[in-house]
Design an enzyme around this catalytic site. Sequence first.
Site, PDB file in Angstrom:
ATOM      1  N   GLY A 119       0.876  -1.174   0.000  1.00 57.92           N
ATOM      2  CA  GLY A 119       0.000   0.000   0.000  1.00 57.92           C
ATOM      3  C   GLY A 119       0.903   1.210   0.000  1.00 57.92           C
ATOM      4  CD  GLU A 120       2.865   5.596  -0.407  1.00 58.81           C
ATOM      5  OE1 GLU A 120       2.645   5.090  -1.526  1.00 58.81           O
ATOM      6  OE2 GLU A 120       3.983   5.983  -0.040  1.00 58.81           O
ATOM      7  CB  SER A 121       5.287   2.561   4.206  1.00 59.79           C
ATOM      8  OG  SER A 121       6.079   3.460   3.485  1.00 59.79           O
ATOM      9  CB  CYS A 178       5.143  -3.715  -1.473  1.00 63.41           C
ATOM     10  SG  CYS A 178       5.742  -2.502  -2.643  1.00 63.41           S
ATOM     11  NE  ARG A 211       8.349   5.146   1.450  1.00 65.13           N
ATOM     12  CZ  ARG A 211       7.637   6.271   1.562  1.00 65.13           C
ATOM     13  NH1 ARG A 211       8.037   7.249   2.315  1.00 65.13           N
ATOM     14  NH2 ARG A 211       6.503   6.389   0.894  1.00 65.13           N
ATOM     15  CB  ILE A 232       3.022  -1.420  -7.347  1.00 66.80           C
ATOM     16  CG1 ILE A 232       2.333  -2.512  -8.167  1.00 66.80           C
ATOM     17  CG2 ILE A 232       2.274  -0.094  -7.492  1.00 66.80           C
ATOM     18  CD1 ILE A 232       0.951  -2.892  -7.664  1.00 66.80           C
ATOM     19  NE  ARG A 233       5.073   5.800  -6.265  1.00 67.18           N
ATOM     20  CZ  ARG A 233       4.916   6.376  -5.072  1.00 67.18           C
ATOM     21  NH1 ARG A 233       3.917   6.035  -4.304  1.00 67.18           N
ATOM     22  NH2 ARG A 233       5.759   7.287  -4.662  1.00 67.18           N
ATOM     23  CG  HIS A 281       1.961  -5.773  -4.600  1.00 66.73           C
ATOM     24  ND1 HIS A 281       0.953  -5.404  -3.746  1.00 66.73           N
ATOM     25  CD2 HIS A 281       2.762  -4.698  -4.712  1.00 66.73           C
ATOM     26  CE1 HIS A 281       1.129  -4.161  -3.357  1.00 66.73           C
ATOM     27  NE2 HIS A 281       2.225  -3.705  -3.929  1.00 66.73           N
ATOM     28  CD  GLU A 328      -0.691  -8.617  -3.027  1.00 60.96           C
ATOM     29  OE1 GLU A 328       0.406  -9.162  -2.908  1.00 60.96           O
ATOM     30  OE2 GLU A 328      -0.818  -7.382  -3.131  1.00 60.96           O
TER      31      GLU A 328
HETATM   32  N1  GLN Z   1       5.901   3.114  -2.463  1.00 59.54           N
HETATM   33  C1  GLN Z   1       5.238   2.573  -1.308  1.00 59.54           C
HETATM   34  C2  GLN Z   1       5.907   3.024  -0.024  1.00 59.54           C
HETATM   35  O1  GLN Z   1       6.911   3.627  -0.057  1.00 59.54           O
HETATM   36  C3  GLN Z   1       5.182   1.060  -1.357  1.00 59.54           C
HETATM   37  C4  GLN Z   1       4.410   0.622  -2.573  1.00 59.54           C
HETATM   38  C5  GLN Z   1       3.659  -0.645  -2.416  1.00 59.54           C
HETATM   39  O2  GLN Z   1       3.424  -1.128  -1.304  1.00 59.54           O
HETATM   40  N2  GLN Z   1       3.215  -1.163  -3.520  1.00 59.54           N
HETATM   41  O3  GLN Z   1       5.415   2.762   1.023  1.00 59.54           O
END
Ligand code: GLN
Length: 195
Positions: A47-49, A79, A106, A134-135, A170, A172
């Site tokens: 997700g987004e930490s 991630c 990151r 993903i990122r 990821h 999943e």
């Molecule tokens: N870019 C996100 C972060 O820095 C991680 C991306 C992801 O979980 N797919 O938290």
Amino acid sequence: MTRFGVLALQGDFAAHLAALRGLGLEAVEVRRCRQIEGLSGLVLPGGESTTLLNLMSDEPWFETLRGFHGEGGALFGTCAGAILLAREVRGSSQRSLGLLDAAIQRNAYGRQVDSFEVTIEAPLLGAGLPAVFIRAPRFVALGPEVEVLAWHGEEPVLVRQGRLLAATFHPEIAGESRLHRLFADLATRRQPVLA
Ligand code: GLN
């Protein structure tokens, strides 16, 4: 029966639940600290930490997760979840649990390759494993106790340290559940896969 949880504050938790349930495992959403009670393993999804950390400030998540691990619970971070597990987060001053002896950077793949899907080599899990990045972060340093289970080229992308499993991708999304199987084995201390 052993029960698994997926941290369901933010990110891709639904697909992790589906992967665990698809293996016939009991899996529940975890939104409150007290729901960790009685679990064998917990998935920290991507997700987004930074967003995740904000949401975690409402309850004593750090103490709860460290206590869970200290008492024998297994954690699988993917991630953003892997970022949360790491000892050191480079390029950001954010907090992390510090359970995994690794430094992680990151958003390490830059803009042009923001997201990509590849097949990675994970000898332990059989043929190539589809992996969606993903990122994604990158492991930039690994401690001596950390074992690399999969590589993307020269990059370690899946690591294990005791009851901790961490992936920079990821698993999943690709409808892949071999890693969830591996995690379940780790969590229940059945060792055949890691022998
Ligand atoms: N870019 C996100 C972060 O820095 C991680 C991306 C992801 O979980 N797919 O938290």
